[in-house]
Design an enzyme around this catalytic site. Structure first.
Site, mmCIF file in Angstrom:
data_model
loop_
_atom_site.group_PDB
_atom_site.id
_atom_site.type_symbol
_atom_site.label_atom_id
_atom_site.label_comp_id
_atom_site.label_asym_id
_atom_site.label_seq_id
_atom_site.Cartn_x
_atom_site.Cartn_y
_atom_site.Cartn_z
ATOM 1 C CG HIS A 56 -1.873 0.946 0.967
ATOM 2 N ND1 HIS A 56 -2.985 0.326 0.425
ATOM 3 C CD2 HIS A 56 -2.009 1.922 1.539
ATOM 4 C CE1 HIS A 56 -4.039 2.294 0.900
ATOM 5 N NE2 HIS A 56 -3.185 2.981 1.567
ATOM 6 C CG HIS B 8 -9.470 3.898 1.298
ATOM 7 N ND1 HIS B 8 -9.687 3.914 1.894
ATOM 8 C CD2 HIS B 8 -7.778 3.784 1.221
ATOM 9 C CE1 HIS B 8 -8.793 4.667 3.596
ATOM 10 N NE2 HIS B 8 -8.328 3.848 3.286
#
Length: 446
Positions: free
Chosen positions: A47, A99
């Site tokens: 991420h 997300h």
């Protein structure tokens, strides 16, 4: 986690491979502390580091067709957002970010904090956000989780954007069984700023201080970047719900106005929002961009909960927080602005000239590693299988027996299994992509 003995098993639990753990030990020349393991884990996560996609992202173009004037790229990769000139001394600042995992686990907060994070990226650059878009991918409409995900994600996006006053002006939605195991939630925000007012996040000035302002730091979102957003789902994924951040758009509105005022007053050397990996990633990235070191004092960080360890403070992903690098004599003016906007603030760090990332807590040094170790994670070049040949199919004609949804603004009816509506829709058309996925494109009211 404080006092935990670090070994190979603990490193695996944190998501590091054997090779990554060996590199960490080799660079330090010793076994890392649990705090050092924690910050390395989040900074080397998929991420935060894009370690599996960086090799491909570098192939994309980063320059425009012109060097000056409208269309010129003013800011490419490496900052909070991109910027291009739109003429008359103005710049468009924009960014898109996903997300996905947080939204699959906790649809409302996952989507809401995705919007909040992308908004902070825009006003960290000195721009005022003016509009948002989204691109969503859900599983088969008949899948038992799809309806839950749609309701939560749409409510989260709309709730955060409407509360802060930045409208969602459009987007698209696809449904395909390939997304049954994980939805995709992509948020985009556009902002406008005078070209001369573009702000960067590159720390400058040895001896300058770093001010943390906004919400207090709590235990929400710990390991959201490494163990949630970067991990594959399994039967225990629901247990990861506590690692999803919790957003507060009303505090973000205060943060937005205070940040723009600090920037406009010329008080900021650099500005960075706290998103994934929280205080760790924001401080590492600022120091790395400026080729400087940084020393943090966690005893100065305003906390929401008592008894938080250094590990928890560094990895917390509490939302609505910002860092600003400033000259020491500018701190009183920054404090006045923060207090006027009812935001807490504290000087939590200073810049050094030794390119070392140091963290102190309770009078002891708990982290001492090279900034480059955290900012330059290992890149991976994974094998890429050849894609199968895509097939194209036409959507089935509406059946009178099929359940339908009626668009109240237009009076038209659509088959529920292949269409979706958004607030303010005036029309909706159902098409298929090249891969045969059902897609609904929504036209919004002007």
């Amino acid at each position: 986690m404080a006092g935990t003995v670090v070994n190979a098993e603990v490193a695996r639990e944190h998501g590091l491979t054997e090779e990554e753990f060996a590199r960490l030990q080799r660079t330090l020349g010793r076994m890392p502390t649990i705090e050092e393991l924690g910050v390395a884990t989040v900074m080397w996560s998929e991420h935060c580091s894009y370690k599996s996609s960086r090799v491909h992202l570098r192939r994309l173009p980063t320059t425009g067709a012109v060097e000056d004037g409208p269309g010129a790229v003013l800011q490419g990769p490496g900052e909070n957002a991109g910027a291009i000139s739109i003429g008359k001394g103005l710049a468009a600042v924009f960014k898109i970010e996903s997300h996905n995992h947080p939204s699959y686990i906790e649809p409302f907060q996952g989507a809401a904090t995705g919007v909040g994070g992308i908004l902070r990226d825009i006003f960290a650059m000195g721009a005022r956000p003016i509009a948002s878009l989204n691109s969503l991918r859900f599983g088969d409409p008949a899948h038992p989780r799809t309806a839950l995900l749609i309701r939560g994600v749409v409510a989260g996006i709309g709730g955060y954007g409407n509360s802060i006053g930045v409208a969602t002006v459009g987007g698209d939605v696809y449904f395909d069984s390939g997304y049954n195991g994980n939805c995709l939630v992509n948020a985009f925000t556009l902002g406008i700023v005078e070209e001369s007012g573009l702000m960067r996040a590159r720390a400058r000035g040895v001896g300058n201080v770093v001010v943390l302002y906004g919400s207090r730091t709590g235990r929400d979102g710990i390991h959201g970047a490494s163990l949630l957003a970067s991990a594959e789902f399994d039967n225990e994924s629901e247990q990861k719900r506590p690692t999803v951040q919790v957003g507060d758009p009303f505090t973000e509105k205060l943060l937005l106005e205070a940040t723009l005022e600090i920037q406009k007053a010329g008080l900021a050397v650099a500005v960075q929002d706290l998103g994934a990996a929280g205080l760790t990633s924001s401080s590492v990235e600022m120091a790395s961009r400026g080729a400087l070191g940084i020393e943090l004092d966690l005893d100065r960080v305003p906390l929401r909960e008592e008894g938080m360890s250094a590990y928890e403070i560094m990895l917390s992903e509490s939302q609505e927080r910002m860092l600003v690098v400033a000259e020491p004599d500018k701190v009183p003016a920054i404090a006045e602005i923060c207090e006027r906007w009812d935001l807490e603030w504290a000087v939590v760090a200073r810049l050094t000239d030794d390119a070392t990332y140091r963290v102190r807590h309770a009078g002891a040094e708990v982290i001492s590693v090279p900034v480059t170790l955290l900012a330059d994670p290992p890149a991976l070049e994974r094998p890429v299988p050849s894609p199968g040949r895509a097939t194209t199919r036409s959507p089935p004609p509406p059946s009178s027996a099929s359940p339908t949804t009626t668009d109240r603004s237009s009076g038209r009816s659509f088959p529920r299994r292949t269409s979706a509506r958004g607030a303010g829709c005036t029309s909706s058309t159902t098409t298929t992509s090249a891969a045969g996925r059902w897609c609904t494109r929504v036209a919004m009211q002007p």
